[in-house]
Design a protein around this motif. Structure first.
Motif, PDB file in Angstrom:
ATOM      1  N   TRP A 232      -0.352   1.991 -11.706  1.00  0.00           N
ATOM      2  CA  TRP A 232      -1.745   1.590 -11.511  1.00  0.00           C
ATOM      3  C   TRP A 232      -1.914   0.076 -11.575  1.00  0.00           C
ATOM      4  CZ3 TRP A 232      -6.318   2.763  -9.703  1.00  0.00           C
ATOM      5  CH2 TRP A 232      -7.453   2.115 -10.167  1.00  0.00           C
ATOM      6  N   ASN A 233      -1.318  -0.564 -12.563  1.00  0.00           N
ATOM      7  CA  ASN A 233      -1.453  -2.012 -12.692  1.00  0.00           C
ATOM      8  C   ASN A 233      -0.837  -2.746 -11.512  1.00  0.00           C
ATOM      9  OD1 ASN A 233      -2.824  -1.852 -15.137  1.00  0.00           O
ATOM     10  ND2 ASN A 233      -0.957  -1.956 -16.365  1.00  0.00           N
ATOM     11  N   SER A 234       0.237  -2.201 -10.965  1.00  0.00           N
ATOM     12  CA  SER A 234       0.857  -2.803  -9.782  1.00  0.00           C
ATOM     13  C   SER A 234      -0.086  -2.759  -8.593  1.00  0.00           C
ATOM     14  CB  SER A 234       2.176  -2.095  -9.440  1.00  0.00           C
ATOM     15  OG  SER A 234       3.127  -2.269 -10.461  1.00  0.00           O
ATOM     16  N   LEU A 235      -0.803  -1.654  -8.459  1.00  0.00           N
ATOM     17  CA  LEU A 235      -1.780  -1.543  -7.379  1.00  0.00           C
ATOM     18  C   LEU A 235      -2.846  -2.630  -7.492  1.00  0.00           C
ATOM     19  CD1 LEU A 235      -2.479   2.299  -7.075  1.00  0.00           C
ATOM     20  CD2 LEU A 235      -1.275   0.851  -5.437  1.00  0.00           C
ATOM     21  N   LEU A 236      -3.397  -2.777  -8.666  1.00  0.00           N
ATOM     22  CA  LEU A 236      -4.459  -3.769  -8.861  1.00  0.00           C
ATOM     23  C   LEU A 236      -3.949  -5.185  -8.630  1.00  0.00           C
ATOM     24  CD1 LEU A 236      -6.251  -2.374 -12.042  1.00  0.00           C
ATOM     25  CD2 LEU A 236      -6.812  -1.981  -9.647  1.00  0.00           C
ATOM     26  N   ARG A 237      -2.708  -5.426  -9.029  1.00  0.00           N
ATOM     27  CA  ARG A 237      -2.149  -6.773  -8.932  1.00  0.00           C
ATOM     28  C   ARG A 237      -1.712  -7.115  -7.505  1.00  0.00           C
ATOM     29  NH1 ARG A 237       1.242  -5.981 -12.472  1.00  0.00           N
ATOM     30  NH2 ARG A 237       3.071  -5.491 -11.205  1.00  0.00           N
ATOM     31  N   GLU A 238      -1.222  -6.143  -6.768  1.00  0.00           N
ATOM     32  CA  GLU A 238      -0.549  -6.426  -5.499  1.00  0.00           C
ATOM     33  C   GLU A 238      -1.400  -6.173  -4.261  1.00  0.00           C
ATOM     34  OE1 GLU A 238       2.975  -4.113  -5.611  1.00  0.00           O
ATOM     35  OE2 GLU A 238       3.786  -5.112  -7.389  1.00  0.00           O
ATOM     36  N   LEU A 239      -2.558  -5.556  -4.422  1.00  0.00           N
ATOM     37  CA  LEU A 239      -3.397  -5.289  -3.258  1.00  0.00           C
ATOM     38  C   LEU A 239      -4.332  -6.476  -3.011  1.00  0.00           C
ATOM     39  CD1 LEU A 239      -4.544  -1.559  -3.375  1.00  0.00           C
ATOM     40  CD2 LEU A 239      -3.376  -2.709  -1.496  1.00  0.00           C
TER      41      LEU A 239
END
Length: 332
Positions: A232-239
């Motif tokens: 989830w945190n990767s999604l928020l950071r990378e989108l």
């Protein structure tokens, strides 16, 4: 090591013959080709069946989506490597050889892609893709394989499934973030993977088509799919789209505030027009084209409106079997 080439289709009668022929010219006798059709109403399935490849099609009550096609092909495949393509692409004859060699030499890499050569630059959408570039399109280590590529089956199975049937867009990003959450890497070779021909229609007509098909809900669906997951945190950071949508919502909120709180309504409207013109001008300078700038801003508005619709949409188990039938089988 065998390759399963998975070609997702939906009404690709004009392109599918050339696509299949380009794949057959590039594969070996141990490889397989699977046409994963999402309910074409034209002659796509009939044409594909003439080439001695496996053709599978979703059941009539299954709703098509960008994420459903690859998973449909995957559930019928046997290859150690999985090559994902669309039915309007031509496979470069040397890509599979170089990509499989790269995966053999790099056991930590789950998938390898190449450059997608856009052939239909008359359409503003595909011209905008080429103009904006982006780190995910560069050679080297990437976070996703936009446009398809070659994946290691063992890595896909470790990530749970190939493609989320609930996604109407961003299925490549979803796969990439799930693979990387398991410790795998993705790589793009500095060579061509496919030529992509895309839709031959006006970009604004394509935008309306994508609204109706729910394609524009992809970001919202992607966020919903990752809710509560380890990535989830990767999604928020990378989108980067999330920052863009925040800017769009902020700009619309500012315009609304001007219209509500500025006593002089003519002045308020003028300020709103100036703000919109500034954004269009900035994007036009970025893309070096007024047409591309205006289209980019229009596309933002459509996608921002679609995001909450995607986030709150009902989900089905992405690992569940997709109801379908085998229309033609190379083994029969």
């Amino acid at each position: 090591m065998s390759v399963s080439v998975l070609i997702k289709t939906l009404n690709e009668a004009d392109n599918i013959a050339a696509t299949i022929e380009s794949v057959l010219a590039a594969i070996g006798p141990e490889d397989e080709v699977i046409i994963a059709d999402s309910g074409s109403r034209d002659a796509t399935v009939e044409i594909a069946g003439r080439y001695g490849v496996k053709v599978v099609q979703i059941a009539p009550d299954e709703a098509p989506s960008c994420g459903l096609g690859p998973q449909l092909g995957f559930q019928y495949s046997k290859g150690e490597f999985l090559c994902l393509m669309d039915g309007d692409m031509l496979l470069d004859p040397e890509f599979l050889r170089e990509a499989t060699a790269f995966l053999r030499a790099n056991p930590k890499v789950a998938g390898v892609g190449g450059h997608v050569e856009e052939m239909n630059l008359e359409n503003l959408e595909f011209a905008r893709r080429k103009s904006r570039g982006g780190a995910e399109y560069q050679a080297g280590r990437v976070d996703r394989l936009n446009g398809g590529g070659l994946y290691r089956r063992a890595a896909v199975e470790e990530a749970g499934y190939l493609s989320d049937r609930n996604l109407h867009g961003y299925e490549e990003f979803d796969l990439g973030v799930r693979l990387r959450a398991q410790g795998w890497q993705l790589h793009r070779l500095d060579r061509r993977f496919v030529q992509h021909f895309g839709y031959r229609m006006n970009a604004y007509a394509l935008l309306l088509r994508r609204w109706r098909s729910k394609y524009l809900r992809g970001v919202g669906e992607l966020l919903r799919a990752g809710l509560g997951k380890s990535h989830w945190n990767s999604l928020l950071r990378e989108l980067p789209e999330l920052r863009l949508w925040a800017g769009v919502y902020g700009g619309l909120a500012l315009m609304l505030a001007l219209l509500i709180f500025v006593p002089n309504k003519l002045l308020a409207v003028g300020l709103c027009i100036l703000l919109a013109a500034f954004v269009v001008l900035a994007m036009s300078l970025k893309h070096k084209s007024l047409k591309l700038g205006a289209y980019a801003v229009t596309a933002w508005l459509f996608m921002a409106a679609a995001l909450p619709l995607g986030f709150f949409a009902r989900r089905r188990d992405p690992k569940a079997w997709i109801e379908s039938r085998v229309v033609a089988d190379a083994g029969n």
